[in-house]
Design a protein around this motif. Structure first.
Motif, short mmCIF file in Angstrom:
data_model
loop_
_atom_site.label_atom_id
_atom_site.label_comp_id
_atom_site.label_asym_id
_atom_site.label_seq_id
_atom_site.Cartn_x
_atom_site.Cartn_y
_atom_site.Cartn_z
N ASP A 63 0.82 -1.21 0.00
CA ASP A 63 0.00 0.00 0.00
C ASP A 63 0.86 1.26 0.00
O ASP A 63 0.48 2.27 -0.60
N ALA B 4 -7.02 6.66 -0.08
CA ALA B 4 -6.51 5.82 1.01
C ALA B 4 -6.71 6.49 2.36
O ALA B 4 -7.02 5.82 3.36
N PHE C 193 -8.02 3.06 3.64
CA PHE C 193 -7.64 1.84 2.95
C PHE C 193 -6.45 1.17 3.64
O PHE C 193 -5.56 1.84 4.16
N GLN D 268 -5.36 -2.76 -0.15
CA GLN D 268 -6.42 -2.14 -0.95
C GLN D 268 -5.88 -0.99 -1.80
O GLN D 268 -6.38 -0.77 -2.92
N VAL D 269 -4.90 -0.26 -1.32
CA VAL D 269 -4.31 0.82 -2.11
C VAL D 269 -3.59 0.25 -3.33
O VAL D 269 -3.69 0.77 -4.44
N LEU E 242 -9.80 -5.72 -4.59
CA LEU E 242 -10.31 -4.57 -3.86
C LEU E 242 -11.68 -4.86 -3.24
O LEU E 242 -11.91 -4.57 -2.05
N ARG F 45 -12.24 -5.11 0.82
CA ARG F 45 -13.12 -4.14 1.48
C ARG F 45 -14.28 -4.83 2.19
O ARG F 45 -14.80 -4.31 3.19
#
Length: 327
Positions: free
Chosen positions: A110, A156, A161, A165-166, A218, A222
């Motif tokens: 990330d 982010a 995030f 996820q980033v 993603l 999430r």
């Protein structure tokens, strides 16, 4: 077509920009910038090798065909690198190094994502100098990547995030840009040399696959994690033990509560915020670690450091007021 010295200069500039931005993002997540330099020593050469292997796989006839010269496969100065091969092998090298150092891979990725897309701005201008891309393509790609870098940082932070996820969003944004940017490459040497698969350049198919992977990653992440990690180091991380052994600072898990009444043994904790569930250690920036991220590799040894010392809880007096026993 051989690489020019100016192309190499822009590539080095891109690497420098990527490291600068990654260092900022990594420290904002509570990591040492020293971790970054230690991992970079391995990941950058691995990315170069991966990029070259990508090119050799995509264009084998030039080197291994009837009229090919296998020795030229080692002539890096003659050009020929693939982005996706560099990314894959670079990530694999980062996984191996972070696992060895006791650093969590996902928060590291990330932190790397905004730096990667920022560094690619300089790389695009290097391709234009070597006349591999048209000026229109380079300007469009540069603007797209700059917007992507800003969006990754803002999103982010706003949406909190974490857990990779980033990096997943980076895959989506960069791959989406690669798809429509290929249309602008028509007429450029890079487009003319592109390998076609089912009517589309191989780069487009690679970007579509990366886009799908990023979207699935993603959405799945999430669904499980709505907040970032509480720490970036695993328990008993080698990188922190090494600093403590060299006198950089005394490390004790920060934000970790004792497991039971009066139990102050190192590592005994039950506070989920401190990372007892997955064995991680939460080490916020400036607490329990060298605030300037000094590292035993000595990359920033000439820089004056401000060191934050956290006392060892085992050296404190017992609750009954008596000094700790000899055993």
């Amino acid at each position: 077509m051989s690489f020019s010295p100016l192309w190499a200069l822009f590539v080095l500039l891109g690497i420098a920009l990527a490291l600068w931005m990654t260092s900022i993002q990594w420290r904002s997540r509570g990591g040492h910038k020293g971790d970054l330099w230690a991992i970079t020593v391995i990941t950058v050469p691995a990315a170069v090798i991966g990029g070259r292997l990508d090119h050799l796989i995509a264009s084998p006839g030039e080197y291994f065909g009837p009229d090919g010269d296998p020795i030229r496969a080692f002539a890096l100065w003659d050009g020929g690198f693939g982005f996706w091969g560099a990314l894959i092998l670079g990530v694999l090298a980062a996984w191996a190094l972070t696992r060895f150092q006791g650093v969590k891979l996902l928060p590291f990725l990330d932190s790397v994502a905004p730096g990667l897309i920022l560094g690619q701005v300089a790389g695009a201008w290097g391709d234009w100098i070597d006349q591999r891309l048209t000026l229109t393509t380079v300007i469009a790609e540069s603007v797209w990547n700059l917007i992507g870098c800003i969006l990754l940082i803002v999103i982010a932070k706003r949406l909190r995030f974490g857990h990779g996820q980033v990096f997943a969003l980076y895959l989506c944004f960069f791959a989406l840009g690669r798809v429509w940017l290929e249309a602008l490459r028509i007429g450029a040497p890079a487009a003319e040399d592109a390998r076609m698969v089912v009517g589309l350049p191989l780069n487009v198919w690679s970007a579509i696959i990366a886009l799908l992977i990023g979207m699935i990653w993603l959405v799945a992440s999430r669904a499980r994690h709505r907040t970032p990690e509480t720490g970036v180091y695993l328990r008993e991380a080698r990188t922190l033990q090494r600093r403590r052994g060299r006198g950089k600072h005394d490390f004790e898990p920060v934000g970790v509560a004792p497991a039971a009444s009066g139990d102050t043994r190192a590592g005994a904790h039950t506070d989920p915020v401190g990372g007892s569930v997955d064995g991680s250690v939460s080490v916020p920036s400036g607490e329990g670690v060298d605030e300037n991220g000094m590292h035993s590799f000595g990359f920033f040894g000439a820089v004056t450091s401000a060191i934050s010392i956290v006392p060892d809880v085992r050296g404190r007096s017992r609750e009954d007021g008596r000094p700790p026993s000899a055993d």
